[in-house]
Write a protein that holds these residues in place. Structure first.
Motif, PDB file in Angstrom:
ATOM      1  N   THR A 148       1.525 -13.047  -4.985  1.00  0.00           N
ATOM      2  CA  THR A 148       1.883 -11.967  -4.062  1.00  0.00           C
ATOM      3  C   THR A 148       0.690 -11.072  -3.784  1.00  0.00           C
ATOM      4  N   PHE A 149      -0.056 -10.748  -4.819  1.00  0.00           N
ATOM      5  CA  PHE A 149      -1.201  -9.852  -4.668  1.00  0.00           C
ATOM      6  C   PHE A 149      -2.236 -10.446  -3.712  1.00  0.00           C
ATOM      7  N   VAL A 150      -2.607 -11.703  -3.929  1.00  0.00           N
ATOM      8  CA  VAL A 150      -3.625 -12.343  -3.095  1.00  0.00           C
ATOM      9  C   VAL A 150      -3.098 -12.578  -1.684  1.00  0.00           C
ATOM     10  N   LYS A 151      -1.873 -13.073  -1.585  1.00  0.00           N
ATOM     11  CA  LYS A 151      -1.290 -13.388  -0.281  1.00  0.00           C
ATOM     12  C   LYS A 151      -1.167 -12.143   0.588  1.00  0.00           C
ATOM     13  N   ASP A 152      -0.631 -11.084   0.022  1.00  0.00           N
ATOM     14  CA  ASP A 152      -0.407  -9.890   0.821  1.00  0.00           C
ATOM     15  C   ASP A 152      -1.705  -9.148   1.122  1.00  0.00           C
ATOM     16  N   TRP A 153      -2.670  -9.201   0.200  1.00  0.00           N
ATOM     17  CA  TRP A 153      -3.946  -8.554   0.518  1.00  0.00           C
ATOM     18  C   TRP A 153      -4.670  -9.322   1.626  1.00  0.00           C
ATOM     19  N   SER A 154      -4.523 -10.638   1.652  1.00  0.00           N
ATOM     20  CA  SER A 154      -5.091 -11.427   2.745  1.00  0.00           C
ATOM     21  C   SER A 154      -4.446 -11.037   4.069  1.00  0.00           C
ATOM     22  N   PHE A 155      -3.147 -10.837   4.025  1.00  0.00           N
ATOM     23  CA  PHE A 155      -2.426 -10.401   5.225  1.00  0.00           C
ATOM     24  C   PHE A 155      -2.944  -9.046   5.697  1.00  0.00           C
ATOM     25  N   ILE A 156      -3.140  -8.122   4.760  1.00  0.00           N
ATOM     26  CA  ILE A 156      -3.630  -6.789   5.103  1.00  0.00           C
ATOM     27  C   ILE A 156      -5.035  -6.863   5.686  1.00  0.00           C
ATOM     28  N   THR A 157      -5.887  -7.737   5.124  1.00  0.00           N
ATOM     29  CA  THR A 157      -7.244  -7.889   5.641  1.00  0.00           C
ATOM     30  C   THR A 157      -7.219  -8.368   7.088  1.00  0.00           C
ATOM     31  N   TRP A 158      -6.342  -9.318   7.387  1.00  0.00           N
ATOM     32  CA  TRP A 158      -6.192  -9.782   8.765  1.00  0.00           C
ATOM     33  C   TRP A 158      -5.751  -8.619   9.653  1.00  0.00           C
ATOM     34  N   TYR A 159      -4.734  -7.891   9.223  1.00  0.00           N
ATOM     35  CA  TYR A 159      -4.222  -6.782  10.025  1.00  0.00           C
ATOM     36  C   TYR A 159      -5.295  -5.717  10.259  1.00  0.00           C
ATOM     37  N   MET A 160      -6.097  -5.433   9.242  1.00  0.00           N
ATOM     38  CA  MET A 160      -7.087  -4.366   9.348  1.00  0.00           C
ATOM     39  C   MET A 160      -8.299  -4.753  10.184  1.00  0.00           C
ATOM     40  N   ASP A 161      -8.445  -6.032  10.520  1.00  0.00           N
ATOM     41  CA  ASP A 161      -9.538  -6.451  11.403  1.00  0.00           C
ATOM     42  C   ASP A 161      -9.093  -6.209  12.843  1.00  0.00           C
ATOM     43  N   LYS A 162      -9.449  -5.061  13.379  1.00  0.00           N
ATOM     44  CA  LYS A 162      -8.962  -4.667  14.704  1.00  0.00           C
ATOM     45  C   LYS A 162      -9.541  -5.514  15.825  1.00  0.00           C
ATOM     46  N   ASN A 163     -10.541  -6.356  15.516  1.00  0.00           N
ATOM     47  CA  ASN A 163     -11.107  -7.237  16.538  1.00  0.00           C
ATOM     48  C   ASN A 163     -10.372  -8.565  16.634  1.00  0.00           C
TER      49      ASN A 163
END
Length: 216
Positions: A148-163
């Motif tokens: 969960t930690f790795v999966k959701d942080w990967s999701f957050i990283t994608w979301y935070m890339d505004k480009n």
């Protein structure tokens, strides 16, 4: 980011962090402090007892001790009841992320997302500062699983890339066109964070525009 680690729905990472981590830790701290103060209160009562039996001055020492302990116990209980829910937030456009500034307080601290470094093995969050050193700013309990930690942080990283386009999930569908138009007006700048999976636009026409204007 790894394709298997991307959550297809809106991330529940911070919900889990809030429920399982912050409140759990503060509850443990509250209980620990409560037991400590109760033991100190018993110590004060012991002095009162000894004073009544042997020497009068011990009575006053014990009473003062008990009053101090009771004040701390009352303050701790008031603080516990007022604690409430800790708010975590992530701001895609401003590239900001917030964490509690202290596991025992409601105040939050704001960080630039690009300065955040993650230790996935230990579930720790660090901030890389100007001196190039990494400072621990938060840690998560084992109730949040490694997957969960790795999966959701990967999701957050994608979301935070505004480009990049917004990640998969019904929660973002109503914002996709507006987000696409924003990135198009900016000339489709290249992604901020590397990824080993494709992040195409929502439609072939939008993808064609991005490749023509942004070159990726």
């Amino acid at each position: 980011m790894n394709e298997k680690l991307i959550n297809e729905n809106k991330s529940n990472f911070f919900a889990e962090a809030n429920d399982l981590n912050h409140l759990k830790i503060t509850k443990e701290l509250d209980l620990g402090m409560m037991w400590f103060n109760l033991l100190m209160l018993l110590g004060g009562l012991y002095f009162v007892y000894r004073g009544l039996v042997e020497a009068e001055p011990l009575v006053y020492i014990g009473l003062i001790w008990c009053v101090v302990c009771l004040v701390f116990i009352i303050k701790l209980e008031i603080k516990r009841r007022r604690k409430g829910v800790i708010d975590y937030s992530i701001d895609r456009l401003e590239n900001k992320i917030t964490f509690p500034s202290n596991i025992y307080k409601r105040q939050t601290a704001i960080y630039n997302f690009e300065s955040i470094k993650i230790d996935f093995k230990l579930k720790r969050v660090y901030q890389k500062r100007e001196d190039e050193q990494h400072y621990l700013i938060y840690l998560f309990t084992n109730e949040i699983t490694d997957d969960t930690f790795v999966k959701d942080w990967s999701f957050i990283t994608w979301y935070m890339d505004k480009n990049r386009p917004l990640p998969p999930g019904d929660a973002f569908d109503e914002y996709r066109l507006q987000d696409f138009e924003r990135r198009k007006a900016e000339g489709f700048p290249r992604p901020l964070y590397p990824s080993n999976i494709p992040t195409p636009e929502a439609t072939p026409e939008q993808q064609e525009d991005r490749e023509k204007i942004g070159g990726w």
